[in-house]
Scaffold this motif. Structure first.
Motif, PDB file in Angstrom:
ATOM      1  N   ARG A 445     -16.254 -13.007  -6.190  1.00  0.00           N
ATOM      2  CA  ARG A 445     -16.279 -12.681  -7.609  1.00  0.00           C
ATOM      3  C   ARG A 445     -16.144 -13.961  -8.400  1.00  0.00           C
ATOM      4  O   ARG A 445     -15.204 -14.741  -8.170  1.00  0.00           O
ATOM      5  CB  ARG A 445     -15.129 -11.727  -7.935  1.00  0.00           C
ATOM      6  N   ASN A 446     -17.059 -14.231  -9.321  1.00  0.00           N
ATOM      7  CA  ASN A 446     -17.027 -15.420 -10.162  1.00  0.00           C
ATOM      8  C   ASN A 446     -16.472 -15.075 -11.542  1.00  0.00           C
ATOM      9  O   ASN A 446     -16.990 -14.165 -12.216  1.00  0.00           O
ATOM     10  CB  ASN A 446     -18.424 -16.023 -10.329  1.00  0.00           C
ATOM     11  N   VAL A 447     -15.450 -15.741 -12.003  1.00  0.00           N
ATOM     12  CA  VAL A 447     -14.857 -15.524 -13.326  1.00  0.00           C
ATOM     13  C   VAL A 447     -15.423 -16.564 -14.270  1.00  0.00           C
ATOM     14  O   VAL A 447     -15.020 -17.740 -14.266  1.00  0.00           O
ATOM     15  CB  VAL A 447     -13.323 -15.601 -13.269  1.00  0.00           C
ATOM     16  N   ALA A 448     -16.382 -16.193 -15.065  1.00  0.00           N
ATOM     17  CA  ALA A 448     -17.077 -17.142 -15.942  1.00  0.00           C
ATOM     18  C   ALA A 448     -16.134 -17.724 -16.988  1.00  0.00           C
ATOM     19  O   ALA A 448     -15.265 -17.033 -17.534  1.00  0.00           O
ATOM     20  CB  ALA A 448     -18.248 -16.430 -16.632  1.00  0.00           C
ATOM     21  N   GLY A 449     -16.292 -19.024 -17.228  1.00  0.00           N
ATOM     22  CA  GLY A 449     -15.538 -19.705 -18.286  1.00  0.00           C
ATOM     23  C   GLY A 449     -14.079 -19.924 -17.997  1.00  0.00           C
ATOM     24  O   GLY A 449     -13.330 -20.345 -18.882  1.00  0.00           O
ATOM     25  N   TRP A 450     -13.634 -19.681 -16.770  1.00  0.00           N
ATOM     26  CA  TRP A 450     -12.205 -19.791 -16.440  1.00  0.00           C
ATOM     27  C   TRP A 450     -11.670 -21.201 -16.680  1.00  0.00           C
ATOM     28  O   TRP A 450     -10.598 -21.379 -17.249  1.00  0.00           O
ATOM     29  CB  TRP A 450     -11.997 -19.383 -14.983  1.00  0.00           C
ATOM     30  N   VAL A 451     -12.429 -22.225 -16.287  1.00  0.00           N
ATOM     31  CA  VAL A 451     -11.950 -23.605 -16.409  1.00  0.00           C
ATOM     32  C   VAL A 451     -11.772 -23.986 -17.873  1.00  0.00           C
ATOM     33  O   VAL A 451     -10.773 -24.597 -18.275  1.00  0.00           O
ATOM     34  CB  VAL A 451     -12.910 -24.574 -15.700  1.00  0.00           C
ATOM     35  N   ARG A 453     -11.158 -22.081 -20.391  1.00  0.00           N
ATOM     36  CA  ARG A 453     -10.054 -21.373 -21.011  1.00  0.00           C
ATOM     37  C   ARG A 453      -8.702 -21.811 -20.477  1.00  0.00           C
ATOM     38  O   ARG A 453      -7.728 -21.934 -21.228  1.00  0.00           O
ATOM     39  CB  ARG A 453     -10.219 -19.862 -20.792  1.00  0.00           C
ATOM     40  N   ARG A 454      -8.620 -22.031 -19.156  1.00  0.00           N
ATOM     41  CA  ARG A 454      -7.332 -22.315 -18.516  1.00  0.00           C
ATOM     42  C   ARG A 454      -7.046 -23.812 -18.330  1.00  0.00           C
ATOM     43  O   ARG A 454      -5.876 -24.177 -18.152  1.00  0.00           O
ATOM     44  CB  ARG A 454      -7.263 -21.614 -17.163  1.00  0.00           C
ATOM     45  N   ARG A 455      -8.065 -24.633 -18.344  1.00  0.00           N
ATOM     46  CA  ARG A 455      -7.870 -26.070 -18.142  1.00  0.00           C
ATOM     47  C   ARG A 455      -8.573 -26.883 -19.222  1.00  0.00           C
ATOM     48  O   ARG A 455      -9.317 -27.816 -18.942  1.00  0.00           O
ATOM     49  CB  ARG A 455      -8.381 -26.491 -16.753  1.00  0.00           C
ATOM     50  N   ALA A 461     -13.047 -29.519 -17.140  1.00  0.00           N
ATOM     51  CA  ALA A 461     -13.562 -28.755 -18.271  1.00  0.00           C
ATOM     52  C   ALA A 461     -14.677 -29.511 -18.990  1.00  0.00           C
ATOM     53  O   ALA A 461     -15.698 -28.928 -19.390  1.00  0.00           O
ATOM     54  CB  ALA A 461     -12.431 -28.424 -19.237  1.00  0.00           C
TER      55      ALA A 461
END
Length: 481
Positions: A445-451, A453-455, A461
């Motif tokens: 499962r790929n969580v788009a935009g995670w980096v 938002r979180r980093r 980023a």
């Protein structure tokens, strides 16, 4: 030969070791083991080993290597003469020829001992001493002979005249004599010396004084007579012994690329046309067949290497490497490993109690323990056979012509059938039927935009933002006028 007496009671204080002197190892045997091996072909009716310092360890070792030998305790170490008397008292009915030898002469060869016995019998002497001619006799007992060449005395250096000190023939500490005559002379040996001990050398002087026939036999190779009194001498004896072993192998057709860095025990067998590369150690009961190449930088202990096999930069113990097998570099074969013809164990692979079928491969980065693998199978990289549950070991079976994926774990007990596949990254806990594909992993499962938002603000980023695909050109323009 009626008996062999080995004097092995000495403390060996100069070794600076808790190990009894005669138990120090070299070339695959203890010092005591080498002496017993040299004397064994004489076929003596009785072998007596005098023990004293470290007697428990020496007696236990003797039970392993020569269970028929009789250990006799010398309670107080009062010299070689006293030790010999203790040994002969333990076999009161002994008659005939007896060989008396020190237990710290690991280079003594059977041929030298046999030549001494034959010379003794041919001359009809009551006692014959083994001698050696050495370039530097300092500290050794000198052999004094008369004009006819018969031995008349053994003179210790501290008691020798200047003329006697110039003699280069020395006492080697090995004797063969008539048991009754030696026994009787030992009863007359005194202890009027600096050490207050009874010396076996005095027996010779007493017999000469009695007018009895005494002789001396020179060893063909003085190195055979060398004792071992400290760790430096032990290292030197190891080198001499190893040089002899390698010389015999090379004369028999074995290629030893660098004798200075190759070590082979006397108990090892290597066939002609085998090649030993630099840094190779062959230990214990290892057997290497013709055409095999071992090394460089390889240690094999109690292993079997088949014809045409190649074992490179590998450590192995109690393993069987079949014909045309390839092992290494940087492999570790633990006890119970059996590799069939044409199989392969590659780089950074560890095996234990594992059987690999013909043509099967474990190419790299894997642990295979308690397993049976059929023929023609390939084990993927980074595979672990999970054989231990914290209490007991369990077995894994992989069939023939199977293909297991990279980064698999096989949680034993489990079976993968013939011709089956397993997917990369799988943890296999249930049997995989023949011809099936075993898949045991979660769906990605790929969580788009995670980096972003979180980093935020991190190099990751920034790199992600820079690599984002811009929207189409039409979407970047305003309404058309």
């Amino acid at each position: 030969m009626s008996a062999v007496v080995v004097l092995a009671a000495g403390q060996g204080s100069r070794m600076r070791s808790g190990t009894p002197k005669v138990l120090h190892p070299l070339g695959g045997r203890s010092m005591l083991g080498h002496v017993l091996a040299a004397a064994a072909p004489l076929g003596a009716e009785q072998t007596v080993v005098v023990v004293g310092s470290g007697r428990e360890a020496v007696t236990a070792h003797l039970a392993q290597i020569a269970p028929l030998a009789l250990p006799v305790v010398q309670e107080q170490q009062n010299g070689s003469g006293h030790a010999a008397a203790v040994a002969l008292d333990a076999v009161p009915g002994l008659s005939g020829a007896v060989l008396i030898v020190n237990g710290d002469a690991p280079l003594l060869r059977t041929s030298t001992v046999q030549a001494l016995v034959e010379a003794h019998r041919a001359a009809g002497d009551l006692l014959t001493v083994l001698t050696a001619t050495v370039p530097d006799p300092t500290g050794l007992g000198r052999i004094v002979r008369d004009e006819q060449g018969r031995v008349t005395a053994i003179v210790e250096e501290r008691d020798a005249t200047d003329e006697q000190r110039a003699i280069t023939e020395v006492n080697a500490g090995v004797y063969v004599g008539d048991a009754a005559s030696v026994r009787e002379a030992l009863t007359r040996v005194g202890a009027a010396n600096d050490q207050g001990e009874q010396y076996l050398t005095d027996v010779l002087g007493l017999l000469v004084g009695d007018g009895r026939p005494v002789g001396g036999h020179r060893a063909a190779d003085a190195a055979d007579t060398l004792g071992c009194n400290d760790q430096r001498e032990l290292a030197a004896r190891r080198r001499t012994l190893n040089d002899r072993v390698l010389d015999d192998l090379m004369r028999a057709g074995v290629t030893v690329v660098d004798p200075d860095t190759t070590w082979v025990d006397v108990t090892v067998e290597v066939a002609a046309d085998a090649v030993l590369q630099p840094g190779t150690q062959l230990l214990g009961a290892t057997v290497v067949a013709t055409g095999a190449v071992v090394g460089p930088d390889t240690t094999l202990t109690d292993c079997e290497v088949g014809e045409g096999a190649r074992v490179v930069r590998t450590h192995a113990e109690l393993a069987v490497v079949g014909p045309d097998v390839s092992v290494g570099p940087f492999a570790y074969l633990r006890p119970g490993t059996r590799l069939a013809r044409g199989s392969k164990v590659g780089t950074f692979v560890e095996t234990k109690n594992a059987s690999l079928g013909e043509g099967s491969k474990i190419p790299h980065l894997s642990y295979v323990g308690d397993a049976t693998i059929g023929e023609g199978t390939n084990i993927g990289a980074a595979t672990v056979f999970v054989n231990y549950d914290g209490v007991a070991k369990h077995h894994t079976t992989i069939g023939s012509h199977a293909r297991t994926g990279a980064d698999n774990m096989f949680v034993a007990p489990v079976t993968v059938g013939d011709g089956a596949y397993t997917a990369a990254g799988s943890v296999i806990t249930d049997d995989v039927p023949a011809g099936a594909m075993g898949v045991a992993r979660a769906k990605q499962r790929n969580v788009a935009g995670w980096v972003g938002r979180r980093r935020p603000g991190t190099p990751a980023a920034d790199a992600a933002a820079a690599s984002s695909t811009p929207p189409p050109a039409d979407d970047q323009q305003g309404p058309q006028s």
